[in-house]
Write an enzyme that holds these catalytic residues in place. Structure first.
Site, PDB file in Angstrom:
ATOM      1  N   GLU A   1      46.608  45.359  74.365  1.00 26.85           N
ATOM      2  CA  GLU A   1      46.196  44.259  73.858  1.00 26.85           C
ATOM      3  C   GLU A   1      44.955  44.556  73.009  1.00 26.85           C
ATOM      4  OE1 GLU A   1      44.400  41.514  76.510  1.00 26.85           O
ATOM      5  OE2 GLU A   1      44.418  39.936  75.281  1.00 26.85           O
TER       6      GLU A   1
ATOM      7  N   GLY B   1      38.093  46.902  81.802  1.00 30.07           N
ATOM      8  CA  GLY B   1      38.010  46.797  83.208  1.00 30.07           C
ATOM      9  C   GLY B   1      39.116  46.871  83.817  1.00 30.07           C
ATOM     10  N   ALA B   2      40.171  46.189  83.147  1.00 27.14           N
ATOM     11  CA  ALA B   2      41.660  45.914  83.623  1.00 27.14           C
ATOM     12  C   ALA B   2      42.469  45.074  82.726  1.00 27.14           C
ATOM     13  CB  ALA B   2      41.780  45.039  85.031  1.00 27.14           C
ATOM     14  N   MET B   3      43.779  45.454  82.890  1.00 27.37           N
ATOM     15  CA  MET B   3      44.562  44.692  81.723  1.00 27.37           C
ATOM     16  C   MET B   3      45.825  44.068  82.569  1.00 27.37           C
ATOM     17  SD  MET B   3      45.260  43.957  78.594  1.00 27.37           S
ATOM     18  CE  MET B   3      46.771  43.094  78.415  1.00 27.37           C
TER      19      MET B   3
ATOM     20  N   ASN C   1      48.993  43.441  81.861  1.00 32.25           N
ATOM     21  CA  ASN C   1      50.536  43.488  81.593  1.00 32.25           C
ATOM     22  C   ASN C   1      51.408  42.784  82.508  1.00 32.25           C
ATOM     23  OD1 ASN C   1      49.317  45.541  79.577  1.00 32.25           O
ATOM     24  ND2 ASN C   1      49.091  46.789  81.609  1.00 32.25           N
TER      25      ASN C   1
ATOM     26  N   HIS D   1      41.433  37.841  88.812  1.00 33.14           N
ATOM     27  CA  HIS D   1      41.712  37.585  87.345  1.00 33.14           C
ATOM     28  C   HIS D   1      42.865  37.946  86.705  1.00 33.14           C
ATOM     29  CE1 HIS D   1      39.476  37.243  83.419  1.00 33.14           C
ATOM     30  NE2 HIS D   1      40.189  38.139  82.976  1.00 33.14           N
ATOM     31  N   GLU D   2      43.374  39.239  86.906  1.00 31.79           N
ATOM     32  CA  GLU D   2      44.518  39.740  86.320  1.00 31.79           C
ATOM     33  C   GLU D   2      45.709  39.035  86.603  1.00 31.79           C
ATOM     34  OE1 GLU D   2      43.840  41.396  83.710  1.00 31.79           O
ATOM     35  OE2 GLU D   2      41.993  41.877  84.210  1.00 31.79           O
TER      36      GLU D   2
ATOM     37  N   GLU E   1      41.244  33.980  78.510  1.00 29.97           N
ATOM     38  CA  GLU E   1      40.066  34.439  79.368  1.00 29.97           C
ATOM     39  C   GLU E   1      39.199  33.558  80.177  1.00 29.97           C
ATOM     40  OE1 GLU E   1      40.545  37.117  80.073  1.00 29.97           O
ATOM     41  OE2 GLU E   1      41.827  38.499  78.339  1.00 29.97           O
TER      42      GLU E   1
HETATM   43 ZN    ZN Z   1      41.387  38.445  81.187  1.00 35.52          ZN
END
Ligand code: ZN
Length: 871
Positions: free
Chosen positions: A150, A284-286, A288, A320-321, A343
């Site tokens: 992303e 921070g994080a993704m 996928n 969140h993810e 988001e």
């Molecule tokens: Zn996010």
């Protein structure tokens, strides 16, 4: 995606900096819709030692009209051969790259007819060290090959139709070393030896229809802890030395999956979910699809030695993810201009399961504290609208900021508060159900909410999404069942005049005598609202409205008189935030704020005490200029807060989370601002114990104590912390120690810390943050750090990714003089940082804001200190 966070203390300082943009200048020209992908078959063979990879790719496409050429996205890829098969005929394609557009065109000798076609490409690529695309992640022991796509980096791993609306299914095969494994979006369905004696080939289950930016492949010797929830196999994975830190995350993931299955009314769409901590990671994080990746500090913790703040952070990033698996992955925004739908929604949603799992954490209070920070961000002149133009790659990357995350989530919170939780949930369900495995727009979302609720959600959302800035509502004294209200745009800077024509459609919820607020909708033409029945007039029930409130003097005095008895903790946080914003706008005095803080000093809620801390710090750092003023303020801090701290019993094993955090916040106020000698001595003692054995003291208090000890610390403490950084395998403790190195108030140790940050011994993902922390420390430390930046620019520049570059640029906003402002502007125009133009503007704006605040409020501070007999 979640932006980088640093240690808890710095969250407040970094709130603006870390939520800002990153990106590169390459243009993201849109692809045509003449050819549409349906399915990718990908075989990748990474060579972790040579840092290269081979790819064999087939893409099933549909030509909507006859075409001579097909254009895809591709970057940093060498194509060995490409062909297209259509209508039973295979043609070799000639290949031409357009690096500026990150595109490749396959031209064919003969036109292919409309209908199905098959693209075949053999290619090679590089495993880069830029933390994006298919890249190398390293530990002391070995290399890993991992991905971060992303927004527009899938094209660095495979030629593709790399736009979110081109959804397709994916068959992924990874050829890896015999001793290694691989993780991708689907589960492994085949594992065969070869090719060659030292390799094996892993086949993954075909994915559902999904966008390219959500594809992931991760190769190495990852180890996992496995569990199961609602029929879904869940694993939390890490490098082998950190696998013991995975159970906390697994428990959270199981809870959250079940919560979301129920909340969305749509079961998690894949057979498995993996959460993987990676040693080198920019964000921070993704999210996928089915294979979520994390910075190690955002996933891997030891609950026995972790602070409450770290536990909250890890749980929220996981939630969140996972929210994105539905909101973003299953249903995806049509184009990046609506990235806030992803988001904002995930940021709003992350709090729900965590609050349900840990009611004792009082997540609602943290949410309102963050909302207050976003209101301040959005009250600057350079703010933007939630939905904004995002055509170039740079513009797309700049969408990932405090507006898409913070403001969008706050708007959703306000609308939910107005509609009621269950009505809002039904709207979410209707929206998702209508677009499963597809794409959607903002209008689709609010139309679904309008239809389910029969309320004007479309008008409210449109007014907040399409207009920048913060509404200020000025109320009169209620009378005759009505209350007059005037609205205008609010700016923190008193020298900016708002456009009198800018108005919003806003739900305004008043505090009521019952637990349900009394809400009315303020329209652009309305001048009054139905007044609430409650005796105490307070215009922001639960503090969940996205606006600032102003009251007539006697109404305000009545609220302050009842602040501790009648307002809820979140309403107190909102009141403190409104008052501080008035100070910054010069419509209240710093003394008024300090009086309100004093009236809230007995508050038993940690978040309320913490809400005042940021503003108090600003009074010390940004309003006071002389040591005499700071000493007088410190005396006031000790007089006000020391008795409250003394009332708390010593730490005990069964302390609630709130008690732990309350003790830590009061300790921080007394140590950092009050310079209380007893607290300073205790800080050193607690720190020594924690370094020797992290399980021997309360971690929440210890991490606060470490900050105080470091700021007052000597070389012996510096050496110990550096050793912790170099030897610990617990990311929370390790990175915590690194952050502390940047906080020593000692020129020689500061120099050592800065040198160390850029020496190559600190990961690139952390280096610029270290320098930025020194800048944020203010005073002479900032001045020295800035000297260091300027004289070591050649070394620092090489360590910057766009996101990290922006963190550094924004840290220069901690200056407070015209001269420094000019220096910063001149330096960054001579030494531009990739896509940091917004960051430079933000920094200039913060400096101007500080100059203005100081000139308006310092005389008032002096008067107030004299009245208090402190000076
Ligand atoms: Zn996010």
């Amino acid at each position: 995606m979640r932006p980088i966070r640093t240690s808890n203390f710095f969250c407040a300082l970094f709130a603006v900096a870390l939520l800002c943009s990153f990106g590169s200048s390459a243009r993201a020209e849109r692809l045509s819709h003449d050819v549409i992908p349906a399915h990718y078959t990908l075989t990748l063979t990474p060579d972790l030692k040579a840092a290269t990879f081979n790819g064999v790719e087939q893409i099933d496409v549909q030509a909507t009209i006859p075409v001579h050429a097909i254009t895809l996205n591709s970057a940093d890829i060498q194509i060995q051969s490409a062909s297209v098969e259509a209508a039973g005929k295979k043609q070799t394609a000639s290949v031409s790259f357009d690096p500026a557009r990150e595109q490749v065109t396959l031209s064919l000798p003969q036109e292919i007819p409309a209908g199905q076609a098959l693209i075949r490409i053999h290619y090679t690529g590089i495993l880069n060290d830029k933390l994006r695309g298919f890249y190398l992640s390293k530990t002391k022991r070995r290399n890993y090959a991992v991905t971060q796509f992303e927004s527009t980096d899938a094209r660095r791993a495979f030629p593709s139709f790399d736009e979110p609306a081109f959804k397709a299914t994916f068959d992924i095969t990874l050829v890896v070393d015999k001793g290694d494994t691989a993780i991708s979006n689907g589960p492994i369905i085949g594992d065969t030896p070869g090719p060659g004696p030292d390799m094996h080939t892993l086949h993954f289950l075909t994915t559902p229809r999904m966008s390219t930016y959500l594809v992931a492949f991760l190769v190495g010797d990852f180890q996992c802890t496995a569990g199961e929830q609602d029929g879904v196999a869940i694993r939390v994975c890490a490098t082998p030395d950190k696998v013991s830190l995975t159970p906390f995350g697994l428990d959270v993931a199981k809870y959250v999956l079940h919560y979301y299955d129920n909340y969305f009314g749509i079961p998690y769409p894949l057979k498995k979910l993996d959460l993987i901590g990676l040693p080198d990671f920019e964000a921070g994080a993704m999210e996928n699809f089915g294979a979520i990746t994390y910075r190690e500090t955002d996933l891997l913790i030891d609950p026995r030695t972790a602070s409450i703040g770290s536990k909250k952070e890890v749980a929220e990033v996981i939630a969140h993810e996972m929210a994105h698996q539905w909101f973003g992955d299953l249903v995806t925004m049509q184009w990046w201009n609506n990235v806030w739908l992803n988001e904002g929604f995930a940021t709003w949603m992350e709090n729900k399961p965590v609050a349900a799992m840990h009611p004792e954490w009082h997540i609602d209070q943290d949410v309102v504290e963050q909302l207050d920070g976003t209101l301040n961000l959005d009250a600057q002149p350079t703010t933007r609208t939630i939905r904004a133009k995002a055509d170039t790659r740079e513009e797309i990357e700049q969408m990932f900021d405090g507006i898409s995350y913070g403001k969008a989530s706050d708007v959703l919170l306000m609308v939910e508060n107005y509609l009621g939780e269950e009505t809002f949930r039904k709207g979410v369900h209707a929206y998702l159900s209508a677009h499963l495995y597809g794409n959607a727009t903002a209008e689709d979302f609010w139309s679904a909410q309008t239809e389910t609720s029969h309320k004007p959600v479309d008008k409210i959302m449109d007014s907040l999404v399409a207009q920048p800035g913060v509404p200020l509502l000025t109320f009169s004294e209620p009378s005759g069942g009505r209350v007059s209200v005037a609205q205008r745009r609010f700016f923190l800077s008193p020298s900016i005049n708002a456009d009198p024509n800018q108005k919003w459609t806003l739900p305004v919820c008043f505090k009521s005598a019952s637990s349900t607020p009394e809400c009315d909708v303020l329209t652009p033409t309305a001048t009054s609202l139905k007044a609430p029945s409650s005796a105490l007039f307070f215009a922001n029930a639960a503090g969940e409205g996205y606006y600032r409130s102003r009251y007539p003097a006697d109404v305000y005095a009545n609220i302050v008189a009842h602040v501790e008895t009648d307002l809820t903790p979140t309403e107190r946080i909102s009141l403190l935030g409104d008052e501080w914003a008035q100070v910054r706008a010069n419509t209240a005095s710093v003394g008024d704020y300090l009086d309100l803080a004093a009236a809230s000093k007995t508050d038993p809620n940690a978040a309320v005490i913490n809400a005042g801390f940021g503003a108090l710090d600003a009074v010390f750092e940004r309003i006071a200029t002389t040591q005499k003023e700071r000493d007088a303020l410190a005396a006031w801090v000790r007089r006000t807060y020391a008795p409250e701290y003394a009332k708390l019993p010593p730490p005990a094993a069964d302390d609630s989370a709130n008690t732990r955090e309350l003790r830590a916040h009061l300790f921080a106020i007394l140590g950092e601002l009050g310079k209380d000698p007893g607290v300073l001595a205790q800080a050193r003692e607690i720190s020594e114990k924690y370094i020797a054995d992290p399980a021997s003291v309360d971690a929440t208090l210890a991490q606060t104590a470490l900050g105080i000890a470091a700021r007052n610390g000597d070389e012996a403490l510096f050496d110990k912390l550096q050793k912790v950084y170099e030897t610990s395998t617990n990311p929370e403790i390790q990175i915590g120690a690194l952050r502390l190195l940047a906080q020593f108030d000692n020129p020689a140790l500061e120099e050592r810390s800065l040198e160390y940050a850029v020496s190559g011994k600190v990961r690139n993902q952390d280096a610029a943050i270290q320098v930025a922390i020194s800048m944020f420390m203010g005073g002479e430390r900032r001045d020295r750090a800035w000297q260091f930046v300027q004289s070591n620019w050649n070394r620092i520049q090489g360590l910057l990714t766009p996101e990290l570059g922006n963190v550094l640029v924004e840290s220069t906003g901690s200056f407070c003089t015209e001269d420094a402002s000019k220096q910063v502007q001149n330096f960054f125009s001579a030494h531009p940082v990739a896509s940091a133009d917004q960051g430079v503007k933000h920094a200039a704006e913060r400096i101007q804001g500080c100059i203005e605040l100081r000139s308006n409020q310092e005389p008032q501070l002096k008067t107030w200190l004299a009245e208090q007999k402190l000076m």
